[in-house]
Design an enzyme around this catalytic site. Structure first.
Site, PDB file in Angstrom:
ATOM      1  N   ASN A 120      48.354  43.149  49.839  1.00 60.39           N
ATOM      2  CA  ASN A 120      47.777  42.675  48.353  1.00 60.39           C
ATOM      3  C   ASN A 120      48.280  41.494  48.414  1.00 60.39           C
ATOM      4  OD1 ASN A 120      49.122  42.750  45.864  1.00 60.39           O
ATOM      5  ND2 ASN A 120      50.022  44.321  46.142  1.00 60.39           N
ATOM      6  N   ASP A 140      41.419  46.212  41.110  1.00 60.66           N
ATOM      7  CA  ASP A 140      42.290  46.562  40.220  1.00 60.66           C
ATOM      8  C   ASP A 140      41.412  47.071  38.878  1.00 60.66           C
ATOM      9  OD1 ASP A 140      44.682  46.124  40.365  1.00 60.66           O
ATOM     10  OD2 ASP A 140      44.825  43.472  40.675  1.00 60.66           O
ATOM     11  N   LEU A 150      54.803  43.077  33.542  1.00 58.67           N
ATOM     12  CA  LEU A 150      55.017  41.786  33.392  1.00 58.67           C
ATOM     13  C   LEU A 150      55.178  40.993  34.400  1.00 58.67           C
ATOM     14  CD1 LEU A 150      56.371  42.564  30.356  1.00 58.67           C
ATOM     15  CD2 LEU A 150      54.817  42.100  30.487  1.00 58.67           C
ATOM     16  N   GLY A 151      54.828  39.842  35.134  1.00 59.60           N
ATOM     17  CA  GLY A 151      55.206  39.635  36.305  1.00 59.60           C
ATOM     18  C   GLY A 151      54.679  38.188  36.318  1.00 59.60           C
ATOM     19  N   GLY A 168      51.478  37.110  36.067  1.00 57.59           N
ATOM     20  CA  GLY A 168      50.412  37.585  35.273  1.00 57.59           C
ATOM     21  C   GLY A 168      51.395  39.364  34.575  1.00 57.59           C
ATOM     22  N   ASP A 224      59.037  30.574  34.936  1.00 59.73           N
ATOM     23  CA  ASP A 224      60.700  31.125  35.758  1.00 59.73           C
ATOM     24  C   ASP A 224      61.322  31.076  34.353  1.00 59.73           C
ATOM     25  OD1 ASP A 224      62.895  32.266  36.073  1.00 59.73           O
ATOM     26  OD2 ASP A 224      62.738  31.063  38.721  1.00 59.73           O
ATOM     27  N   GLU A 267      52.332  49.434  43.991  1.00 52.98           N
ATOM     28  CA  GLU A 267      50.835  49.321  44.372  1.00 52.98           C
ATOM     29  C   GLU A 267      50.315  49.532  45.532  1.00 52.98           C
ATOM     30  OE1 GLU A 267      49.387  45.413  41.307  1.00 52.98           O
ATOM     31  OE2 GLU A 267      50.519  44.891  43.441  1.00 52.98           O
TER      32      GLU A 267
END
Length: 376
Positions: free
Chosen positions: A8, A119, A180-181, A183, A252, A351
């Site tokens: 991934n 995706d 939420l990461g 992306g 960050d 995932e």
């Protein structure tokens, strides 16, 4: 029993796992993660592939953009690879890196069947009022301009996790899921299926993100072109130098929260914009769901930042979203809502398990007829 290697490649990390799947039950042999910022791509790929012990029955690759061509898992051959390469301009941060990983894995395991999972698949059956842009039919058809949606494997994973946490079938899950990461995207899920999502033609549309702009007025792009900026330069600005990084100097969230506490106005505003876009989108999705459904947080920020969850939930108070402060601060997967309010969960996005289960079905059935849906 099938032994499947899962690879991934994301924008921030390379995740790898080896899974055993037996009649729908999954056992994790190995899982690891490499940060692209801490090792070169070649080093990370080499380390991951060296750690996969033979024999394996298949290699499963996450590919972000499947375009209109791919709505189910696909066995990788030259034609599939060519189409993934053709779609690189629509997901420049993702598809190129996935292709490099696919080629390296094919060289390492030349006799093992390899598959791509996309995706875009989880969102492929959304209604046309969600998928279609307000463009001329001729233009949209000529250039395949539609809202594909992304983070599908992540949102499917969140739906599966909600089903497991609540004891429901996945087909009964109605929720707004927030991935939420590095992306960020939102999804409205009705009866286990995506009916709306925030990303569109590319993973750039939608929420403000750590490095991506999310929604902007298209006329801004025209203005920049007319000012002499080249398309590639504009693309880099919008996909790599915007979002939290462009507004406040850091991608960050933890750093920005600390800077905000010191009185940094740029950090405060960037976080306020980040949260506001999520609140606006989640509120709209709850409207589409007729006010029904749970709220689920996933992804690196969604899973690990109690303060961001608190601010989003405060913004959604009119929808009866209220957190149990102790549960929210505990920062462990599970319910975090106050008794009597809308159900809110923080969940681990997985995932890799979704991918392994989907490819095990393909191997079992001897064809790629099954889509990588949740609940399988």
């Amino acid at each position: 029993m099938y032994r499947i290697a899962v690879l991934n490649a994301g924008t921030a990390t390379l995740k790898a796992a080896v899974m055993q799947v037996d009649d729908g039950r999954i056992a994790e042999e190995r899982r690891e993660q490499y940060d692209w910022m801490q090792a070169s791509e070649d080093q990370a790929v080499a380390a991951v592939l060296a750690g996969i012990d033979a024999p394996i029955d298949a290699v499963a690759h996450r590919v972000v953009h499947g375009g209109s061509s791919f709505t189910k898992p696909e066995r990788l051959d030259s034609a599939v690879l060519e189409e993934i390469e053709r779609l690189i301009p629509l997901a420049p941060l993702h598809n190129a890196r996935a292709l490099e990983l696919i080629r390296a894995a094919n060289a390492a395991f030349p006799d093992v069947p390899a598959f791509a999972l996309f995706d875009t698949t989880f969102h492929a059956q959304r209604p046309p009022e969600s998928a279609q842009y307000a463009l001329s039919v001729e233009l949209a058809d000529r250039f395949e301009l539609r809202r594909y949606g992304f983070h599908g494997l992540a949102h499917a994973s969140l739906v599966d996790a909600l089903a497991e946490s609540t004891g429901q079938e996945t087909a009964d899950i109605t929720a707004v899921t927030l991935q939420l990461g590095s992306g960020c995207s939102a999804c409205a899920v009705s009866n286990g299926r995506s009916i709306e999502t925030s990303m569109g033609y590319t993973p750039l549309e939608g929420l403000a993100m750590p490095r991506r702009s999310g929604d902007i007025d298209p006329a801004i792009v025209l203005r920049l072109i007319r000012a002499g900026l080249a398309p590639d330069a504009i693309e880099r600005e919008l996909t790599e130098r915007s979002g939290l990084l462009g507004m406040a100097g850091s991608a960050d969230v933890r750093e920005l929260l600390r800077a905000e506490a010191r009185g940094d106005e740029r950090a405060r505003l960037a976080l306020a914009i980040f949260v506001r876009r999520i609140v606006m989108t989640a509120g709209a999705y709850l409207t589409l769901l007729d006010g029904r459904g749970m709220l689920a947080f996933g992804g690196g920020i969604g899973t690990h930042s109690p303060e961001i969850r608190r601010r989003i939930s405060t913004g959604l108070a009119t929808w009866n979203v209220e957190l149990d402060e102790a549960r929210n601060e505990a920062n462990v997967p599970g319910p975090i809502s106050k008794a009597g309010s809308r159900d809110v969960y923080v969940l681990r996005t997985d995932e890799e398990s979704i991918m392994a289960l989907a490819i095990a079905r393909v191997l079992r059935d001897g064809a790629t007829a099954a889509a990588p849906e949740c609940g399988s």
